[in-house]
Write an enzyme that holds these catalytic residues in place. Structure first.
Site, PDB file in Angstrom:
ATOM      1  CG  ASN A 106     -21.853  40.190  20.487  1.00 24.10           C
ATOM      2  OD1 ASN A 106     -20.898  40.415  19.736  1.00 24.10           O
ATOM      3  ND2 ASN A 106     -22.183  40.988  21.484  1.00 24.10           N
ATOM      4  CG  HIS A 123     -22.123  38.127  12.436  1.00 25.88           C
ATOM      5  ND1 HIS A 123     -21.043  38.835  12.915  1.00 25.88           N
ATOM      6  CD2 HIS A 123     -22.497  38.759  11.304  1.00 25.88           C
ATOM      7  CE1 HIS A 123     -20.767  39.834  12.084  1.00 25.88           C
ATOM      8  NE2 HIS A 123     -21.649  39.826  11.105  1.00 25.88           N
ATOM      9  CB  CYS A 131     -27.296  20.162   7.594  1.00 21.42           C
ATOM     10  SG  CYS A 131     -26.579  19.078   6.325  1.00 21.42           S
ATOM     11  CB  CYS A 134     -29.813  19.445   3.681  1.00 19.09           C
ATOM     12  SG  CYS A 134     -30.025  19.369   5.476  1.00 19.09           S
ATOM     13  CB  CYS A 159     -30.063  15.677   5.003  1.00 18.30           C
ATOM     14  SG  CYS A 159     -28.304  15.941   4.704  1.00 18.30           S
ATOM     15  N   GLY A 198     -19.602  48.526  21.581  1.00 16.87           N
ATOM     16  CA  GLY A 198     -18.685  47.391  21.726  1.00 16.87           C
ATOM     17  C   GLY A 198     -18.300  46.710  20.442  1.00 16.87           C
ATOM     18  CB  SER A 200     -13.317  46.592  16.140  1.00 19.72           C
ATOM     19  OG  SER A 200     -13.780  45.482  15.376  1.00 19.72           O
ATOM     20  CG  ASN A 224     -15.057  50.662  21.363  1.00 21.06           C
ATOM     21  OD1 ASN A 224     -14.145  50.419  22.143  1.00 21.06           O
ATOM     22  ND2 ASN A 224     -15.219  50.012  20.221  1.00 21.06           N
TER      23      ASN A 224
HETATM   24  C1  BV8 Z   1     -19.954  38.914   3.555  1.00 23.68           C
HETATM   25  C2  BV8 Z   1     -17.743  34.383  12.837  1.00 23.68           C
HETATM   26  C3  BV8 Z   1     -20.461  38.882   1.343  1.00 23.68           C
HETATM   27  C4  BV8 Z   1     -18.669  34.312  13.935  1.00 23.68           C
HETATM   28  C5  BV8 Z   1     -17.436  36.555  12.002  1.00 23.68           C
HETATM   29  C6  BV8 Z   1     -12.603  43.935   2.446  1.00 23.68           C
HETATM   30  C7  BV8 Z   1     -13.279  45.101   2.743  1.00 23.68           C
HETATM   31  C8  BV8 Z   1     -14.563  45.074   3.272  1.00 23.68           C
HETATM   32  C9  BV8 Z   1     -15.195  43.845   3.510  1.00 23.68           C
HETATM   33  C10 BV8 Z   1     -14.511  42.697   3.230  1.00 23.68           C
HETATM   34  C11 BV8 Z   1     -13.229  42.719   2.693  1.00 23.68           C
HETATM   35  N1  BV8 Z   1     -12.828  41.438   2.528  1.00 23.68           N
HETATM   36  C12 BV8 Z   1     -13.816  40.609   2.940  1.00 23.68           C
HETATM   37  C13 BV8 Z   1     -14.849  41.369   3.334  1.00 23.68           C
HETATM   38  C14 BV8 Z   1     -16.118  40.903   3.840  1.00 23.68           C
HETATM   39  C15 BV8 Z   1     -15.965  40.432   5.280  1.00 23.68           C
HETATM   40  C16 BV8 Z   1     -15.360  41.512   6.136  1.00 23.68           C
HETATM   41  O1  BV8 Z   1     -16.002  42.477   6.480  1.00 23.68           O
HETATM   42  N2  BV8 Z   1     -14.058  41.318   6.475  1.00 23.68           N
HETATM   43  C17 BV8 Z   1     -13.394  42.311   7.267  1.00 23.68           C
HETATM   44  C18 BV8 Z   1     -12.610  41.626   8.393  1.00 23.68           C
HETATM   45  C19 BV8 Z   1     -12.476  43.121   6.376  1.00 23.68           C
HETATM   46  N3  BV8 Z   1     -17.312  40.176   5.707  1.00 23.68           N
HETATM   47  C20 BV8 Z   1     -17.839  38.965   5.471  1.00 23.68           C
HETATM   48  O2  BV8 Z   1     -17.229  38.033   4.988  1.00 23.68           O
HETATM   49  C21 BV8 Z   1     -19.310  38.829   5.826  1.00 23.68           C
HETATM   50  N4  BV8 Z   1     -19.987  38.271   4.705  1.00 23.68           N
HETATM   51  O3  BV8 Z   1     -19.478  40.000   3.382  1.00 23.68           O
HETATM   52  O4  BV8 Z   1     -20.493  38.205   2.576  1.00 23.68           O
HETATM   53  C22 BV8 Z   1     -20.814  37.999   0.290  1.00 23.68           C
HETATM   54  C23 BV8 Z   1     -21.119  38.567  -0.913  1.00 23.68           C
HETATM   55  C24 BV8 Z   1     -21.445  37.766  -1.938  1.00 23.68           C
HETATM   56  C25 BV8 Z   1     -21.482  36.386  -1.768  1.00 23.68           C
HETATM   57  C26 BV8 Z   1     -21.176  35.820  -0.552  1.00 23.68           C
HETATM   58  C27 BV8 Z   1     -20.835  36.623   0.497  1.00 23.68           C
HETATM   59  C28 BV8 Z   1     -19.490  37.878   6.990  1.00 23.68           C
HETATM   60  C29 BV8 Z   1     -19.157  38.607   8.262  1.00 23.68           C
HETATM   61  C30 BV8 Z   1     -19.356  37.679   9.454  1.00 23.68           C
HETATM   62  C31 BV8 Z   1     -18.074  37.013   9.739  1.00 23.68           C
HETATM   63  N5  BV8 Z   1     -18.162  36.258  10.978  1.00 23.68           N
HETATM   64  N6  BV8 Z   1     -17.135  35.672  12.916  1.00 23.68           N
HETATM   65  C32 BV8 Z   1     -17.930  33.909  15.153  1.00 23.68           C
HETATM   66  O5  BV8 Z   1     -17.019  33.051  15.066  1.00 23.68           O
HETATM   67  O6  BV8 Z   1     -18.267  34.471  16.186  1.00 23.68           O
HETATM   68  S1  BV8 Z   1     -16.783  38.084  12.193  1.00 23.68           S
HETATM   69  C33 BV8 Z   1     -16.387  38.405  13.804  1.00 23.68           C
HETATM   70  O7  BV8 Z   1     -16.114  39.825  13.828  1.00 23.68           O
HETATM   71  C34 BV8 Z   1     -17.523  38.215  14.799  1.00 23.68           C
HETATM   72  O8  BV8 Z   1     -18.724  37.762  14.211  1.00 23.68           O
HETATM   73  C35 BV8 Z   1     -17.731  39.606  15.368  1.00 23.68           C
HETATM   74  O9  BV8 Z   1     -19.038  39.791  15.661  1.00 23.68           O
HETATM   75  C36 BV8 Z   1     -17.297  40.451  14.230  1.00 23.68           C
HETATM   76  C37 BV8 Z   1     -17.007  41.883  14.560  1.00 23.68           C
HETATM   77  O10 BV8 Z   1     -16.075  41.927  15.630  1.00 23.68           O
HETATM   78  P1  BV8 Z   1     -16.494  42.789  16.940  1.00 23.68           P
HETATM   79  O11 BV8 Z   1     -17.760  42.234  17.469  1.00 23.68           O
HETATM   80  O12 BV8 Z   1     -16.476  44.235  16.616  1.00 23.68           O
HETATM   81  O13 BV8 Z   1     -15.350  42.391  17.964  1.00 23.68           O
HETATM   82  P2  BV8 Z   1     -13.852  42.970  17.972  1.00 23.68           P
HETATM   83  O14 BV8 Z   1     -13.057  42.078  18.854  1.00 23.68           O
HETATM   84  O15 BV8 Z   1     -13.398  43.235  16.575  1.00 23.68           O
HETATM   85  O16 BV8 Z   1     -14.007  44.399  18.684  1.00 23.68           O
HETATM   86  C38 BV8 Z   1     -14.441  44.461  20.026  1.00 23.68           C
HETATM   87  C39 BV8 Z   1     -14.588  45.950  20.347  1.00 23.68           C
HETATM   88  O17 BV8 Z   1     -15.126  46.064  21.672  1.00 23.68           O
HETATM   89  C40 BV8 Z   1     -13.284  46.708  20.346  1.00 23.68           C
HETATM   90  O18 BV8 Z   1     -13.433  47.887  19.569  1.00 23.68           O
HETATM   91  C41 BV8 Z   1     -13.059  47.064  21.831  1.00 23.68           C
HETATM   92  O19 BV8 Z   1     -12.448  48.331  21.965  1.00 23.68           O
HETATM   93  C42 BV8 Z   1     -14.448  47.097  22.352  1.00 23.68           C
HETATM   94  N7  BV8 Z   1     -14.596  46.805  23.781  1.00 23.68           N
HETATM   95  C43 BV8 Z   1     -13.802  46.031  24.564  1.00 23.68           C
HETATM   96  N8  BV8 Z   1     -14.318  45.987  25.810  1.00 23.68           N
HETATM   97  C44 BV8 Z   1     -15.460  46.732  25.800  1.00 23.68           C
HETATM   98  C45 BV8 Z   1     -15.639  47.248  24.505  1.00 23.68           C
HETATM   99  N9  BV8 Z   1     -16.686  48.031  24.177  1.00 23.68           N
HETATM  100  C46 BV8 Z   1     -17.568  48.318  25.145  1.00 23.68           C
HETATM  101  N10 BV8 Z   1     -17.468  47.845  26.413  1.00 23.68           N
HETATM  102  C47 BV8 Z   1     -16.430  47.062  26.771  1.00 23.68           C
HETATM  103  N11 BV8 Z   1     -16.340  46.602  28.024  1.00 23.68           N
HETATM  104 ZN    ZN Z   2     -28.454  17.839   6.053  1.00 29.77          ZN
END
Ligand code: BV8
Ligand code: ZN
Length: 258
Positions: A106, A123, A131, A134, A159, A198, A200, A224
């Site tokens: 989060n 994250h 930036c 830079c 920068c 919390g 997915s 969850n």
């Molecule tokens: C990287 C921006 C490598 C921040 C986010 C294919 C296979 C495997 C991996 C990949 C692939 N293709 C691409 C990838 C890599 C990719 C990835 O994993 N993609 C997935 C979607 C397939 N990952 C990346 O790109 C990461 N970087 O791998 O770099 C690399 C290697 C070499 C060179 C360069 C790079 C970067 C990952 C970060 C991405 N940023 N968002 C923002 O805007 O906030 S991701 C986004 O999803 C958020 O950050 C969030 O944190 C994250 C995960 O989501 P959740 O937090 O789980 O939220 P979600 O809504 O999904 O689920 C909520 C859950 O809560 C549900 O299950 C629900 O039931 C539950 N819930 C609801 N209410 C409650 C509850 N639980 C408890 N109590 C409640 N009350």
């Molecule tokens: Zn800069």
């Protein structure tokens, strides 16, 4: 009394009371009861926009205004919400076990606001800017973090490379902060108890942490309301909101440690 007869809250409280190292991974679900939408649920953030349109650097360079509009809206929303009982319960567990690490996906700062100390931001953090050119990350209180989006205005870094400021958030295809992911790997690999709360469990590499912990011998707990890839592997599953389950565990832990 055998495990079967103890309620699940007490089972987890006993595990926590006996644990030396506890590691937690949280996702957007833990902030849901604070009023922050999750990403992939029916009323989630991604429903209005698709991730590839917003949470990646190409989208930002293609349409920085749209990305800034989205993050400014989220920043405003987060500025108005407060931690919920689930955040506070995690902060109290941290005080009651010898070693505690909270790795969060989060970006809403609510764990720190609830008093959690050892928080690893996998994250980034929506309250900080950096930036695009830079790479400087502005600290809390820096004027560069005070930017308020208005149509037609885009914040530029001083920068000299004319870098656009952007939220200090890890976008798809970007590496997670090296020190953060390293610390999370280490703690997951040594945890006696690992809580996945919390999330997915679809975004890597963060989603790999609970699996790593389980393979290394941790007692694995998932909190969850919905099942995930992790559910079949968990030793204990609370299919309920974290804001309800965690305070019940803490109440039992207080009794055990009284
Ligand atoms: C990287 C921006 C490598 C921040 C986010 C294919 C296979 C495997 C991996 C990949 C692939 N293709 C691409 C990838 C890599 C990719 C990835 O994993 N993609 C997935 C979607 C397939 N990952 C990346 O790109 C990461 N970087 O791998 O770099 C690399 C290697 C070499 C060179 C360069 C790079 C970067 C990952 C970060 C991405 N940023 N968002 C923002 O805007 O906030 S991701 C986004 O999803 C958020 O950050 C969030 O944190 C994250 C995960 O989501 P959740 O937090 O789980 O939220 P979600 O809504 O999904 O689920 C909520 C859950 O809560 C549900 O299950 C629900 O039931 C539950 N819930 C609801 N209410 C409650 C509850 N639980 C408890 N109590 C409640 N009350
Ligand atoms: Zn800069």
């Amino acid at each position: 009394m055998s495990d079967q007869t103890r309620d699940t809250y007490e089972q987890l409280a006993l595990r926590l009371a006996a644990a030396n190292r506890v590691c937690v991974l949280t996702g957007a679900g833990v902030s849901r009861e604070s009023g922050v939408p999750t990403f992939r649920e029916a009323d989630g953030l991604w429903n209005k926009y698709r991730p590839e349109e917003l949470a990646n650097v190409d989208a930002f360079l293609r349409n920085p205004e749209l990305v800034w509009e989205w993050y400014s809206w989220r920043r405003e929303l987060i500025g108005e919400v407060s931690p919920n009982p689930g955040h506070y319960a995690l902060a109290e567990i941290e005080q009651r076990v010898p070693q505690f690490t909270l790795a969060t996906q989060n970006v809403d700062n609510l764990h720190r606001a609830a008093g959690s100390v050892n928080v690893v931001e996998l994250h980034g953090n929506i309250m900080r800017n950096k930036c695009q050119k830079c790479g400087v990350v502005f600290k809390e209180g820096d004027p560069e973090n005070e930017f308020v989006f208005e149509k037609g205005t885009l914040p530029v870094c001083a920068c000299g490379k004319k870098g656009l400021l952007r939220p200090d958030i890890v976008w798809f295809g970007e590496m997670l902060p090296e020190d953060a992911i390293q610390q999370a790997w280490e703690e997951a690999g040594q945890a006696d108890v690992f809580l996945s709360v919390g999330t997915s469990t679809v975004v890597y590499p963060a989603a790999a942490l609970p699996f790593t912990a389980k393979q290394a011998g941790a007692y694995l707990v998932e909190i969850n309301p919905n099942p995930t890839e992790l559910t079949p592997l968990a030793d204990l599953v609370f299919s309920e909101p974290s804001g309800e389950a965690l305070p019940k565990v803490v109440a039992k832990l207080r009794e055990l440690q009284a």
